[in-house]
Design an enzyme around this catalytic site. Structure first.
Site, PDB file in Angstrom:
ATOM      1  N   HIS A  80       2.444   1.714  -3.457  1.00  0.00           N
ATOM      2  CA  HIS A  80       1.337   1.973  -4.470  1.00  0.00           C
ATOM      3  C   HIS A  80       0.970   3.511  -4.274  1.00  0.00           C
ATOM      4  CE1 HIS A  80      -2.755   1.082  -6.621  1.00  0.00           C
ATOM      5  NE2 HIS A  80      -2.839   2.205  -5.956  1.00  0.00           N
ATOM      6  N   GLU A  81       0.847   4.079  -3.208  1.00  0.00           N
ATOM      7  CA  GLU A  81       0.442   5.269  -2.959  1.00  0.00           C
ATOM      8  C   GLU A  81       1.564   6.331  -3.151  1.00  0.00           C
ATOM      9  OE1 GLU A  81      -2.628   5.386  -3.077  1.00  0.00           O
ATOM     10  OE2 GLU A  81      -3.498   3.784  -2.175  1.00  0.00           O
ATOM     11  N   VAL A  82       2.747   5.975  -2.671  1.00  0.00           N
ATOM     12  CA  VAL A  82       3.610   6.797  -3.023  1.00  0.00           C
ATOM     13  C   VAL A  82       4.134   6.980  -4.699  1.00  0.00           C
ATOM     14  CG1 VAL A  82       6.293   6.997  -2.848  1.00  0.00           C
ATOM     15  CG2 VAL A  82       5.058   6.760  -0.864  1.00  0.00           C
ATOM     16  N   LEU A 114       1.631   9.652  -5.598  1.00  0.00           N
ATOM     17  CA  LEU A 114       2.189  10.780  -5.666  1.00  0.00           C
ATOM     18  C   LEU A 114       3.301  11.195  -6.557  1.00  0.00           C
ATOM     19  CD1 LEU A 114       2.182  10.854  -1.643  1.00  0.00           C
ATOM     20  CD2 LEU A 114       0.355  11.627  -2.958  1.00  0.00           C
ATOM     21  N   CYS A 135       0.917  -1.147  -0.036  1.00  0.00           N
ATOM     22  CA  CYS A 135      -0.101  -0.240  -0.014  1.00  0.00           C
ATOM     23  C   CYS A 135       0.993   1.160   0.045  1.00  0.00           C
ATOM     24  CB  CYS A 135      -0.854  -0.095   1.166  1.00  0.00           C
ATOM     25  SG  CYS A 135      -2.147  -1.246   1.127  1.00  0.00           S
TER      26      CYS A 135
END
Length: 164
Positions: A133-135, A138, A130
């Site tokens: 994935h999120e970095v 960004l 997670c």
């Protein structure tokens, strides 16, 4: 708290790099709470500010109701393991589409909390997936870019058919 509209694939904002947060104020807390409500309504377990069209380096994760939500401001992966794992991923911006993505099994993350204090976190398995994935999001890297061209083209074609 407000549920905000989610930016849908293939919106160009999903491929733009988010800006560093410098103001740790009530507006940031409001953004985080809105992200949390939007993520829960989607539903999802992670969301970034770019998913609602706000190009700021803000991530909200809620991997289970027991642990509750966690807010990551300006997160940066500073260490990764050599060991890799495959995990099924998707996005609130492309609901209904999932595929296996290869990621580092363990990571170390540096971020700021809602008060601007520097924090560190080590994670492995699903939490590590997670975070990566999120970095990526960004940094303007939509999860599909981690798939082979063939898999990516098939998913996009299927998504397009579903959304006609």
């Amino acid at each position: 708290m407000t549920i905000r509209p989610i930016v849908r694939f293939p919106d160009a904002r999903l491929q733009q790099k988010a800006e560093t947060v410098t103001q740790f104020d009530e507006a940031l807390k409001t953004l985080c709470n809105d992200l949390l409500e939007t993520m829960r309504a989607a539903p999802g377990i992670g969301i970034t500010a770019p998913h609602i069209g706000v190009l700021r380096r803000v991530v909200v994760l809620e991997l289970s109701p027991e642990t509750g939500p966690k807010f990551y401001i300006n997160p940066e992966i500073i260490e990764t393991s050599e060991e890799m794992i495959r995990h099924q991923e998707g996005s609130v911006s492309m609901s209904g589409m999932v595929d296996d993505v290869e990621r580092h099994a363990k990571i170390r993350l540096r971020y700021q909390d809602l008060n601007g204090q520097e924090q560190f976190e080590e994670s492995e398995g699903l939490p590590a997936v997670c975070h990566q994935h999120e970095v990526d999001q960004l940094n303007g890297i939509f999860w599909l870019q981690r798939l082979s061209r063939l898999k990516r083209d098939r998913l996009i074609k299927r998504y397009s058919k579903l959304n006609r």
